[in-house]
Each structure stands twice: as C-alpha cells, then as structure tokens.
Design an enzyme around this catalytic site. Sequence first.
Site, PDB file in Angstrom:
ATOM      1  N   SER A 176       1.646   3.009   4.267  1.00 32.43           N
ATOM      2  CA  SER A 176       0.520   2.530   5.019  1.00 32.43           C
ATOM      3  C   SER A 176      -0.033   1.355   5.250  1.00 32.43           C
ATOM      4  CB  SER A 176      -0.676   3.859   4.988  1.00 32.43           C
ATOM      5  OG  SER A 176      -1.742   3.310   5.615  1.00 32.43           O
ATOM      6  N   TYR A 223      -6.646   8.396   0.159  1.00 32.27           N
ATOM      7  CA  TYR A 223      -5.430   8.117   1.123  1.00 32.27           C
ATOM      8  C   TYR A 223      -4.495   6.834   0.658  1.00 32.27           C
ATOM      9  CZ  TYR A 223      -2.348   7.404   5.102  1.00 32.27           C
ATOM     10  OH  TYR A 223      -1.198   7.153   5.979  1.00 32.27           O
TER      11      TYR A 223
END
Length: 343
Positions: free
Chosen positions: A136, A161
């Site tokens: 990501s 995350y």
Amino acid sequence: MSYKQLDVKKTYLVTGAAGFIGYYLSQKLLDQGCRVIGIDNVNEYYDVKLKLERLNRLESHGNFTFIKGDISDKETITNLFKEYSPDIVVNLAAQAGVRYSIENPDAYIQSNIIGFYNILEACRHYPVDHLLYASSSSVYGANKKVPFEETDFVDQPVSLYASTKKSNELMAHTYSHLYKIPSTGLRFFTVYGPMGRPDMAYFGFTDKYFNGDEIKIFNNGDFDNDLYRDFTYVDDIVEGIELLLSNPFKDEGEVPHKVYNIGNSNPEKLMIFIGTLEKCLSNSLGKSIEFKKKFEPIMPGDVPATYASTALLEKAVGFKPKTSIEEGLQNFTDWYCEYYNKK
C-alpha cells in the site's frame, strides 16, 4: 524489451477474490481462459451483498473454483495448496482501511500478518512460479518528498494498517531470500471504480448524497493546503498486475523480490476530486447536484499527500496507468446509479 505473455495454462490462486481488486483480476484472468482458484472469507467489513454479486459473476465461469475460507487459518491454506497446486499466487486478501485499524487492530494482525505468513509458508512447501501480493501507498507515512519512490525511507508508518503492509514486504523479502520464492509487492495508490469498496470516500460521499446527509471532508477546510491523493482506476491496477504475473523480477545474485508503486502518478487535490464526482453524478442523473459539505480536522493516520513515481514499473513491464479521474468517476457514478436504481 520483451515481456512474457500471460500463460493461460497455469493455475492462478487469487486470495480476496470477492474483494474489489480480486474480483476484477479474477474476471480478467477468466476471460482469457485461465483457471482461477478464489478464496475469500466474505466478512462483513462492508456490504456482503456487493461481495456476493461479484462472486456470482465469477462463478458463471467454468474455470472458476471458489473456496469460502480465511487465509489466517493455516490448515485451510495448506489443504488448498495441496489440492490445487497453484502456479501463481496473487495475495489480495487483507483487512483494508487506515481509520478502521484504529478501531479494530486485531483484524489487521490476524489477516495481514498471520494470513500472509500462512501464504508464504504454503509457497515455501508447495513451490510456486510467482507470488504477487498487495502492499500500500500507506507505507510512505508522512513522507514529504514527492513523488514517492520505492527507495524512499518507509520505517515510520502512521497507522497500524501501514505497519502490516510494510511487514508484508519484509516477510516476503526474507522468504524470497531463504527459499528463492519469486515475489512482487505492489504499493497500491487509492484504487477506485465501479463495484468498489463502500468504505472508500468517493463511494461514501455518493451514498450520503442519496441519503440527504452532509459529507465530512477531513482537510480542515484549508483549500490552499488541501490533501492530495493519487487516485488509480481499477482497470489500470489490473492491467499492471497482469503484465507482472508472468514477469517476476530476476537478476542473478539478487533476491528474487521486488516492490513497485502502482498509481496514476497524477495526484489531485481532494476538493478537485469531490468537484469531479459531483459533476459525474450530475451527468449520470441528468440534473445538477451538489454535496452538502462539512469540514473537519485531518484524521489520525491520514497523510497529507500520496503521489506515486511509477518509473520502476514502467521500466519493468512498460506500463503506466492512464485513466483520468473524469473517465473513472463517470464509470463509477453510471454504475452506482444503475446498480442502486437511482436513475
């Protein structure tokens, strides 16, 4: 430079097959005659009906096999590899979302760390030609240097995350080094499009319009120093993945592991993006609309800008995303209005 074409004779395992990117990738592989094994736990993080709709479309293909299961269950993953012997694995199953990681950290450790470890172990014991996995743009944290390059320092994530995604890159590198597993990590930059994730801002804004609610914009109402995002249309993401599948990184003496940015490399101010969404929704409805807006402080874990350098990806497979936000958002609003019967 020549690149290998997609090998339709191979078996492709796509984890998170009922998810947004997993669905589109599986569809693309199936359309070309590939055999696809899909696994997904079909959890309730967002509207299950949307996940089931994606699955229904995939299951119309004879070459698609679906397994309802969780990648964090080691026995399920081991048995899957034992039975189907996938040649290429695309790990897209993950607990997504920056803000949700503050509310429910357990889900991120379970899926993104333990689940990915299980995938790596399976690839070790049942060798594969290539493991491609989702990372990501969040790994860049609050980096101020733009565009983000893969060689940038990424050891100060600002959300759990992001920490799990950086951990995935480190784990994959270790397994590639120890067991010679060809692996590729892709740092996705704000993926959007039809049948997307309802927890994403563009989807949520559209929901709120039809519910008569105001949208919350987390930029302090500071238009001069607005948030920037590198929005990437889902078809571009899938095309990039497809090109990489048969072209893992190989360089004698090097660990067979590479990380690439995959983004539009053309960041937009958040307010420009919202204005474009209003315009596209107006086109879909045949009338002029405007969102009710409420400006809020920037949320913990959010970063001021995401901006991908895609030079490495271009050099590797000659690919650069190209869909404009005008085209991509128009496709989204047209789909939304038809799917939810808003026309």
